[in-house]
Design an enzyme around this catalytic site. Structure first.
Site, PDB file in Angstrom:
ATOM      1  N   LYS A  27     -46.414  37.419 -28.637  1.00  0.00           N
ATOM      2  CA  LYS A  27     -46.371  36.760 -27.330  1.00  0.00           C
ATOM      3  C   LYS A  27     -44.931  36.714 -26.799  1.00  0.00           C
ATOM      4  CE  LYS A  27     -49.433  33.672 -26.733  1.00  0.00           C
ATOM      5  NZ  LYS A  27     -50.192  32.494 -27.111  1.00  0.00           N
ATOM      6  N   ARG A  97     -46.456  27.100 -27.364  1.00  0.00           N
ATOM      7  CA  ARG A  97     -47.544  27.918 -27.927  1.00  0.00           C
ATOM      8  C   ARG A  97     -47.033  28.714 -29.118  1.00  0.00           C
ATOM      9  NH1 ARG A  97     -50.035  31.033 -22.821  1.00  0.00           N
ATOM     10  NH2 ARG A  97     -51.969  29.967 -23.292  1.00  0.00           N
ATOM     11  N   GLY A 106     -57.092  32.135 -31.210  1.00  0.00           N
ATOM     12  CA  GLY A 106     -57.607  30.799 -31.466  1.00  0.00           C
ATOM     13  C   GLY A 106     -57.109  30.160 -32.744  1.00  0.00           C
ATOM     14  N   MET A 108     -53.957  29.401 -33.691  1.00  0.00           N
ATOM     15  CA  MET A 108     -52.836  28.474 -33.611  1.00  0.00           C
ATOM     16  C   MET A 108     -52.986  27.592 -32.373  1.00  0.00           C
ATOM     17  SD  MET A 108     -51.507  29.575 -36.295  1.00  0.00           S
ATOM     18  CE  MET A 108     -49.795  29.286 -36.538  1.00  0.00           C
ATOM     19  N   ARG A 353     -50.736  41.638 -24.067  1.00  0.00           N
ATOM     20  CA  ARG A 353     -50.756  42.198 -25.419  1.00  0.00           C
ATOM     21  C   ARG A 353     -51.784  43.324 -25.418  1.00  0.00           C
ATOM     22  NH1 ARG A 353     -53.784  36.955 -28.093  1.00  0.00           N
ATOM     23  NH2 ARG A 353     -55.675  37.142 -26.878  1.00  0.00           N
ATOM     24  N   ARG A 575     -75.342  62.531 -57.601  1.00  0.00           N
ATOM     25  CA  ARG A 575     -75.577  61.815 -58.864  1.00  0.00           C
ATOM     26  C   ARG A 575     -77.012  62.108 -59.305  1.00  0.00           C
ATOM     27  NH1 ARG A 575     -72.339  57.609 -55.927  1.00  0.00           N
ATOM     28  NH2 ARG A 575     -70.710  56.842 -57.340  1.00  0.00           N
ATOM     29  N   ARG A 631     -73.455  66.627 -60.328  1.00  0.00           N
ATOM     30  CA  ARG A 631     -72.977  66.053 -61.586  1.00  0.00           C
ATOM     31  C   ARG A 631     -74.142  65.950 -62.569  1.00  0.00           C
ATOM     32  NH1 ARG A 631     -70.739  60.094 -61.526  1.00  0.00           N
ATOM     33  NH2 ARG A 631     -72.950  59.598 -61.481  1.00  0.00           N
ATOM     34  N   GLU A 759     -62.158  60.424 -64.935  1.00  0.00           N
ATOM     35  CA  GLU A 759     -62.491  59.005 -64.768  1.00  0.00           C
ATOM     36  C   GLU A 759     -62.141  58.187 -66.007  1.00  0.00           C
ATOM     37  OE1 GLU A 759     -66.638  58.743 -63.629  1.00  0.00           O
ATOM     38  OE2 GLU A 759     -67.184  60.393 -64.948  1.00  0.00           O
ATOM     39  N   SER A 778     -62.599  66.195 -60.120  1.00  0.00           N
ATOM     40  CA  SER A 778     -62.962  65.237 -59.087  1.00  0.00           C
ATOM     41  C   SER A 778     -62.656  63.854 -59.649  1.00  0.00           C
ATOM     42  CB  SER A 778     -64.448  65.373 -58.754  1.00  0.00           C
ATOM     43  OG  SER A 778     -64.795  64.411 -57.790  1.00  0.00           O
ATOM     44  N   GLY A 780     -63.035  60.360 -60.360  1.00  0.00           N
ATOM     45  CA  GLY A 780     -64.078  59.326 -60.286  1.00  0.00           C
ATOM     46  C   GLY A 780     -63.388  57.986 -60.380  1.00  0.00           C
ATOM     47  N   THR A 781     -62.909  57.544 -59.232  1.00  0.00           N
ATOM     48  CA  THR A 781     -62.012  56.376 -59.257  1.00  0.00           C
ATOM     49  C   THR A 781     -62.747  55.056 -59.494  1.00  0.00           C
ATOM     50  OG1 THR A 781     -62.073  56.572 -56.867  1.00  0.00           O
ATOM     51  CG2 THR A 781     -60.079  57.331 -57.969  1.00  0.00           C
ATOM     52  N   ASN A 782     -64.074  55.075 -59.457  1.00  0.00           N
ATOM     53  CA  ASN A 782     -64.783  53.833 -59.819  1.00  0.00           C
ATOM     54  C   ASN A 782     -64.569  53.574 -61.309  1.00  0.00           C
ATOM     55  OD1 ASN A 782     -65.760  53.908 -57.217  1.00  0.00           O
ATOM     56  ND2 ASN A 782     -67.670  54.909 -57.813  1.00  0.00           N
ATOM     57  N   ASP A 783     -64.885  54.600 -62.099  1.00  0.00           N
ATOM     58  CA  ASP A 783     -64.690  54.431 -63.538  1.00  0.00           C
ATOM     59  C   ASP A 783     -63.217  54.458 -63.916  1.00  0.00           C
ATOM     60  OD1 ASP A 783     -67.123  53.967 -64.981  1.00  0.00           O
ATOM     61  OD2 ASP A 783     -67.809  55.908 -64.240  1.00  0.00           O
ATOM     62  N   CYS A 845     -64.180  61.251 -55.590  1.00  0.00           N
ATOM     63  CA  CYS A 845     -65.558  60.924 -55.229  1.00  0.00           C
ATOM     64  C   CYS A 845     -65.913  59.472 -55.548  1.00  0.00           C
ATOM     65  CB  CYS A 845     -66.543  61.876 -55.895  1.00  0.00           C
ATOM     66  SG  CYS A 845     -66.531  61.754 -57.682  1.00  0.00           S
TER      67      CYS A 845
END
Ligand code: PEP
Ligand code: MG
Length: 901
Positions: A27, A97, A106, A108, A353, A575, A631, A759, A778, A780-783, A845
């Protein structure tokens, strides 16, 4: 050297500009920028965000020099407007303000008319020649200050007015005379004295410092903290405080106040969109107390309203405002959200803004502005938040569905939503946490409702306009919202909505359409969205600009088709176990698991082979001409086992196995830690016939699809959960042997590759060895996240929120890649893998493939593709383009810096 804590703005003293956003807040920096452009901005000063930091670092004490710097800046304002703060004859009144670096709608608090007391009110009365106005301003100030700064509940103030109106036969606030407001002020002060045990501050300086402290204090209130958490705004940024000379939109009929967007923030349409109120003060427009009128004749006709627009009622000032609109757009080269006040036919700008907008509007504005020559294609790509595309990709109501419309409100935020009615933010959170969709129904929302609004599918209010809190916040969050549905009597206390002679109770199902404003009882059918022309145009630019390919994780024909329609350039993860869950197959899968020896297992696998072959053929056909990574079986076998006694009995009966044998085998298969147990390639090593069946199904299916489509199919066979190169070597040899067999049987061949998922940390650490046996990696970033952090992906939700709260991890590492830890393993694996296998293809993946921040990381590492769920494909396409642009820009900056050095 003393620090500079205060910066002036206005035509006479202007010390800031838009580049100083971090220091002056959004602001403050934009007020200075507008003043610099010669636009009419009431003078004032900004106390910097650094003061906020210093205040909290120093036990809520201000820096020593602050007070003197505020005094000096205040004196400059006094000189500029020729009035004095606290002067009984010619008083300067102020607004105070907040203004953080990014807008926090809203969140502040604002105090207007500051500086009024029993003396200065007389000055205001004399100056304006309007006693009623002066005393109304005074009571507004006491009410706002009492609520925001002193913490007296605003309902208590409203009760005072209600009582007065009842006792004096006043139907409206406008019926209250100057004397009436004078009486109310007295009552208000008595209320403050009674509630707090001390008087309302009369001294303007005390009022000013009270308001400044309230702004800094509100940075740390729970609702502000929640908002920051949802929007990932660091607490260390702090807020600035803007102190500005008051201008009045409520001094009569030549006065007005309004808020506007330079284009329609819902659709992006290029017309001046906004609302105004004659003879009203600032917050009246957003608070929804009076129904605001349209700014333009076009807007008025569009909304079917017969109250005159500002364009018609105040043509001269409107023309000035319209001119400001053009100036601001060409200067900022972006859609602006502005606030203005007209005092005695003179226009004043109070804020500008970048306007918050729906994804639809963001796309349209970006594409239109390129066509208008305002911005480049690159800028247009950077303007659209990839995550926001989600809003465009979700279902809308089926126009042919039967709808039980009970009322209509304002179409405040587009999209359709359906869910159970809840009346409180807490209930919304609890139900959403339990997996229910909810529609949060409120008379109007306030910042306390942020968490509930976030949890809800849709938001419905009975009060407030298109710029009300509910509308603005819902649009920002991408929640559908119908606002101001005045026919609804929402009785939160009794958990009941009355509309006409109907009653809707908590837990009943409502559907709302934020694009039309319709409110419907019951569930209404939805359809997939039609993507606008702008979507295609921007996506086309994104595709030209990105380096990485984008694939999808999909196995069903529907998902694969959706993915292709959304622009996926292949499948990065199919999968195969997901294909086993269909009721027709689960029996054979269970027979395979329960088999006592290889012979029995092969019998069960033979039943699965034709099913798998036709699945793969179908998938290859849909993805014709594109690569498909399949896979081989990955998850722990117990996931397929029957758990309920009825299921167990039924399986035993249809498989012709005794109950005892089933129980015994279930016991044998039990694992203490299945995620680290008999899964992934370990299944292939111990039961090679499973992978052999799958490999055969892939090759036979691929050949079938090649014949059917006439286009080459590109199967990529992926071995999961490899930790040692030997695992991959053994399984690769088997896959290749099956390929030779199938090709010999069919008298034809096709190209295929064999690769692995990375992974496990050991796979990343020994990537140079593994790359010798792999055509692709590939990630496997979950595991890989689970195993690197040692956090079970199934259990982490119980403690991760606390971890994120306490900043142990900045974000949930299962949603957004832990670049410092997991990311390092990816980089290491890439370098080591490519060092022995230059042509090694690299992709990701895990869920992170659809997360914009993680996509950026993948671009920096130099992966070839990301793969994500079908609905996230457009998000990934845009995120990949943005990542390419940012990387190229930072490299260019680096090269330039090097040259200079
Ligand atoms: C992974 O681990 O990242 C992965 C994609 O496999 P899944 O989620 O099926 O374990
Ligand atoms: Mg995995």
């Amino acid at each position: 050297m003393t620090s500079k804590w205060v910066y002036s703005f206005g035509k006479d003293n202007n010390e800031g500009d838009a580049t100083m956003r971090n220091l002056l807040g959004g602001k403050g920096s934009n007020l200075a920028e507008m003043a610099g452009l010669g636009l009419p901005v009431p003078p004032g000063f900004t106390i910097t965000t650094e003061v906020c930091g210093a205040y909290y670092d120093n036990g809520q004490n201000y820096p020593q020099e602050l007070s003197a710097q505020v005094e000096e800046a205040l004196a400059r304002v006094e000189a500029s407007v020729d009035a004095r703060f606290g002067d009984a004859d010619n008083p300067l009144l102020l607004s105070v303000r907040s203004g953080a670096r990014v807008s926090m709608p809203g969140m502040m608090d604002t105090v207007l008319n500051l500086g009024l007391n029993d003396d200065t009110v007389k000055g205001l009365e004399a100056q304006s020649g309007d006693a009623r106005f002066a005393w109304d301003s005074y009571r507004r100030f006491v009410q706002m200050y009492g609520d925001v700064v002193l913490g007296v509940d605003h309902h208590e103030f409203e009760d005072v007015i209600d009582t007065y109106k009842r006792d004096n036969n006043c139907a409206q606030d406008t019926d209250i005379t100057a004397e009436g407001w004078k009486f109310v002020v007295g009552e208000y002060k008595a209320l403050v004295q009674q509630t707090l045990g001390k008087p309302f501050p009369n001294d303007p300086k005390e009022q000013l410092w009270g308001a400044i402290s309230a702004v800094f204090g509100s940075w740390m209130v729970p609702r502000a903290i929640t908002y920051r958490k949802i929007n990932e705004i660091p607490g260390s940024w702090g807020t600035a405080v803007n102190v500005q000379a008051m201008v009045f939109g409520n001094m009569g009929d030549s006065c007005a106040t309004g808020v506007a967007f330079t284009r329609d923030p819902s659709t992006g349409e290029n017309y001046f969109y906004g609302e105004y109120l004659i003879n009203a003060q600032g917050e009246d427009v957003v608070a929804g107390i009076r129904t605001p009128q349209s700014l333009t004749q076009y807007g008025r006709e569009r909304e079917g309203c017969d109250m005159p627009s500002m364009e018609e009622a105040m043509p001269a000032v409107f023309a000035q405002l319209d001119d400001v609109r053009s100036k601001l757009e060409s200067h900022y080269r972006d859609m602006q959200d502005i606030e203005f006040t007209v005092q005695n036919d003179k226009l004043f700008m109070l804020q500008t803004r970048a306007g918050k907008r729906t994804a639809k509007a963001a796309l349209k504005c970006a594409v239109d502005m390129v066509e208008e020559g305002l911005i480049s294609q690159e800028e247009a790509l950077l303007r659209v938040d990839p995550q926001s595309l989600d809003q465009l990709l979700h279902p809308t109501l089926d126009p042919n569905a039967v709808k039980d419309v009970v009322t209509r409100g304002l179409p405040a935020s587009p999209g359709a939503g359906c869910g159970q009615v809840v009346f409180t933010s807490e209930a919304a959170e609890v139900k959403a946490h339990a997996g229910e969709s909810v529609i949060l129904c409120r008379q109007e929302t306030s910042p306390e409702d942020i968490a509930g609004m976030h949890a809800a599918t849709g938001i419905l209010t009975s009060r407030g306009g298109m710029t009300s809190h509910a509308a603005v916040v819902a649009r920002g969050m991408g929640r559908c919202c119908v606002a101001g549905a005045g026919d609804l009597h929402i009785d939160a206390k009794n958990k009941l909505i009355r509309v006409g002679d109907r009653e809707i109770r908590e837990g009943d199902i409502l559907t709302i359409d934020g694009s039309t404003g319709e409110v419907m009882v019951g569930l209404v059918d939805t359809i997939q969205p039609e993507l606008s022309g702008e979507f295609g145009v921007l996506m086309g630019w994104a595709d030209e600009r990105r380096r990485m390919k984008v694939r999808a994780n999909a196995e069903t024909p529907l998902d694969a088709k959706t993915a292709r329609d959304f622009g996926a350039e292949g499948i990065g993860l199919c999968r195969t176990e997901h294909m086993f869950f269909e009721p027709a197959r689960i029996q054979s899968v269970r027979e395979m698991i329960f088999a006592n020896d290889e012979g029995e297992r092969r019998v069960a696998l033979d039943k699965l082979l034709p099913e798998q072959r036709s699945d793969f053929a179908g998938l290859f056909e849909i993805m014709s001409g594109l690569p498909v990574t399949v896979r081989l079986l990955d998850p722990p076998l117990h996931e397929f086992l029957p758990h309920e006694q009825a299921d167990i009995d039924q399986f035993a009966q249809s498989a012709g196995i005794s109950g005892e044998d089933v129980a015994r085998r279930l016991g044998e298969l039990h694992e203490s830690n299945p995620m680290l147990g008999h899964r992934g390639c370990r299944l292939g090593i111990t039961y090679p016939e499973i992978y052999e069946m799958q490999a055969r199904a892939i090759f036979e299916g691929a050949l079938e699809a090649t014949v059917r489509t006439g286009a080459a199919v590109q199967p990529e066979i992926m071995i999961p959960l490899v930790g040692a190169v030997k695992e991959l070597e053994i399984l690769r040899t088997k896959v290749e042997a099956i390929a030779e067999q199938v090709f010999a049987e069919k008298g034809t061949t096709l190209e295929y590759t064999v690769g692995t998922m990375i992974e496990l940390p050991r796979a990343a650490l020994t990537a140079d060895e593994i790359a010798g046996a792999a055509d692709f990696f590939s990630f496997g970033t979950n595991d890989l996240t689970q195993t690197t952090l040692g956090m079970s992906r199934d259990d982490a939700a119980n403690f991760l929120p606390v971890y994120v709260d306490q900043g142990v991890y900045e974000r949930d590492p299962f949603s957004s890649l832990d670049t410092n830890g997991v990311g390092r393993l990816i980089e290491l694996a890439k370098v080591a893998g490519r060092s022995v296998n230059e042509g090694l293809k690299l992709g990701i993946c895990g869920e992170h493939g659809g997360d914009p921040a993680s996509v950026t990381f993948c671009e920096h590492v130099g992966l070839d593709y990301v793969s994500c769920s079908p609905y996230r494909v457009p998000i990934a396409r845009l995120a990949a383009a943005q990542a390419s642009i940012s990387l190229e820009r930072s490299e260019a900056r680096g090269a330039k810096a090097k040259k200079v050095a």
